[in-house]
Scaffold this motif. Structure first.
Motif, PDB file in Angstrom:
ATOM      1  N   MET A  80       0.817  -1.182   0.000  1.00 56.78           N
ATOM      2  CA  MET A  80       0.000   0.000   0.000  1.00 56.78           C
ATOM      3  C   MET A  80       0.866   1.253   0.000  1.00 56.78           C
ATOM      4  N   PRO A  81       1.677   1.440  -1.007  1.00 58.29           N
ATOM      5  CA  PRO A  81       2.490   2.660  -1.032  1.00 58.29           C
ATOM      6  C   PRO A  81       1.699   3.851  -1.576  1.00 58.29           C
ATOM      7  N   VAL A  82       2.046   5.019  -1.054  1.00 58.58           N
ATOM      8  CA  VAL A  82       1.489   6.279  -1.512  1.00 58.58           C
ATOM      9  C   VAL A  82       2.647   7.244  -1.722  1.00 58.58           C
ATOM     10  N   ILE A  83       2.643   7.934  -2.859  1.00 49.45           N
ATOM     11  CA  ILE A  83       3.636   8.978  -3.095  1.00 49.45           C
ATOM     12  C   ILE A  83       2.878  10.262  -3.385  1.00 49.45           C
ATOM     13  N   LYS A  84       3.041  11.238  -2.475  1.00 48.33           N
ATOM     14  CA  LYS A  84       2.390  12.537  -2.610  1.00 48.33           C
ATOM     15  C   LYS A  84       3.436  13.554  -3.047  1.00 48.33           C
ATOM     16  N   THR A  85       3.154  14.222  -4.140  1.00 48.76           N
ATOM     17  CA  THR A  85       4.071  15.201  -4.703  1.00 48.76           C
ATOM     18  C   THR A  85       3.444  16.578  -4.625  1.00 48.76           C
ATOM     19  N   GLY A  91       4.827   7.079   1.706  1.00 50.42           N
ATOM     20  CA  GLY A  91       4.342   6.296   2.830  1.00 50.42           C
ATOM     21  C   GLY A  91       4.055   4.877   2.377  1.00 50.42           C
ATOM     22  N   VAL A  92       4.446   3.915   3.180  1.00 48.52           N
ATOM     23  CA  VAL A  92       4.201   2.517   2.835  1.00 48.52           C
ATOM     24  C   VAL A  92       3.662   1.762   4.045  1.00 48.52           C
ATOM     25  N   PHE A  93       2.861   0.756   3.771  1.00 43.45           N
ATOM     26  CA  PHE A  93       2.397  -0.181   4.787  1.00 43.45           C
ATOM     27  C   PHE A  93       3.493  -1.218   4.958  1.00 43.45           C
ATOM     28  N   ALA A  94       3.970  -1.377   6.189  1.00 44.36           N
ATOM     29  CA  ALA A  94       5.022  -2.361   6.458  1.00 44.36           C
ATOM     30  C   ALA A  94       4.920  -2.799   7.911  1.00 44.36           C
ATOM     31  N   ARG A  95       4.887  -4.086   8.115  1.00 50.06           N
ATOM     32  CA  ARG A  95       4.815  -4.616   9.484  1.00 50.06           C
ATOM     33  C   ARG A  95       6.213  -4.715  10.115  1.00 50.06           C
ATOM     34  N   SER A  96       7.246  -4.631   9.287  1.00 43.63           N
ATOM     35  CA  SER A  96       8.614  -4.648   9.801  1.00 43.63           C
ATOM     36  C   SER A  96       9.362  -3.439   9.241  1.00 43.63           C
ATOM     37  N   SER A 151      10.390  12.809   1.967  1.00 44.59           N
ATOM     38  CA  SER A 151      10.089  12.276   3.295  1.00 44.59           C
ATOM     39  C   SER A 151       9.621  10.835   3.128  1.00 44.59           C
ATOM     40  N   CYS A 152      10.233   9.919   3.870  1.00 44.33           N
ATOM     41  CA  CYS A 152       9.909   8.489   3.760  1.00 44.33           C
ATOM     42  C   CYS A 152       9.422   7.978   5.109  1.00 44.33           C
ATOM     43  N   SER A 153       8.297   7.264   5.085  1.00 46.74           N
ATOM     44  CA  SER A 153       7.796   6.695   6.325  1.00 46.74           C
ATOM     45  C   SER A 153       7.046   5.399   6.056  1.00 46.74           C
ATOM     46  N   SER A 154       6.978   4.573   7.103  1.00 46.13           N
ATOM     47  CA  SER A 154       6.216   3.334   7.012  1.00 46.13           C
ATOM     48  C   SER A 154       5.317   3.233   8.236  1.00 46.13           C
ATOM     49  N   THR A 155       4.238   2.486   8.087  1.00 45.65           N
ATOM     50  CA  THR A 155       3.306   2.293   9.186  1.00 45.65           C
ATOM     51  C   THR A 155       2.754   0.867   9.157  1.00 45.65           C
TER      52      THR A 155
END
Length: 116
Positions: A1-6, A65-70, A102-106
């Motif tokens: 579930m990645p999202v890239i907002k520009t 932003g990406v969905f990541a459990r690890s 900006s890079c993040s995972s949740t």
């Protein structure tokens, strides 16, 4: 579930959006388990952006932003930024020194009315 907002201070014509979403679709594979198949790209243009107190030059903020459990490996984020930055610079004519990524995972992500 990645999202890239520009978000950019310059206009993003349709052909540039298509070119960037294609580049982002290729770049997202740097993150383990991610592909263009689930990538959402959001574009907001002609937004005032002050960088170092100055808005006289084109600038961009790219939020990934990406969905990541690890934990996402640092080298994956590096590879992603190394692919995204020159694409934005080339397509939109923005100096790479005026592009923030900006890079993040949740582990918490919703889709289709539910969470994963």
């Amino acid at each position: 579930m990645p999202v890239i907002k520009t978000t950019t201070s310059v206009a993003i014509p349709e052909e540039a959006r298509v070119e960037l979403k294609t580049a982002f679709g290729q770049a997202i594979s740097a993150i383990p388990g991610k592909s263009e198949g689930w990538l959402m790209c959001v574009f907001t243009d002609e937004t005032p952006i002050y960088f170092a107190g100055d808005d006289s030059q084109p600038s961009a903020l790219i939020e990934v932003g990406v969905f990541a459990r690890s934990e996402v490996p640092a080298d994956a984020w590096t590879a992603l930024v190394e692919a995204i930055t020159p694409a934005v610079a080339e397509v939109l004519g923005i100096d790479p020194a005026r592009i923030y990524v900006s890079c993040s995972s949740t582990p918490n992500f919703g889709w289709n009315g539910t969470t994963f």
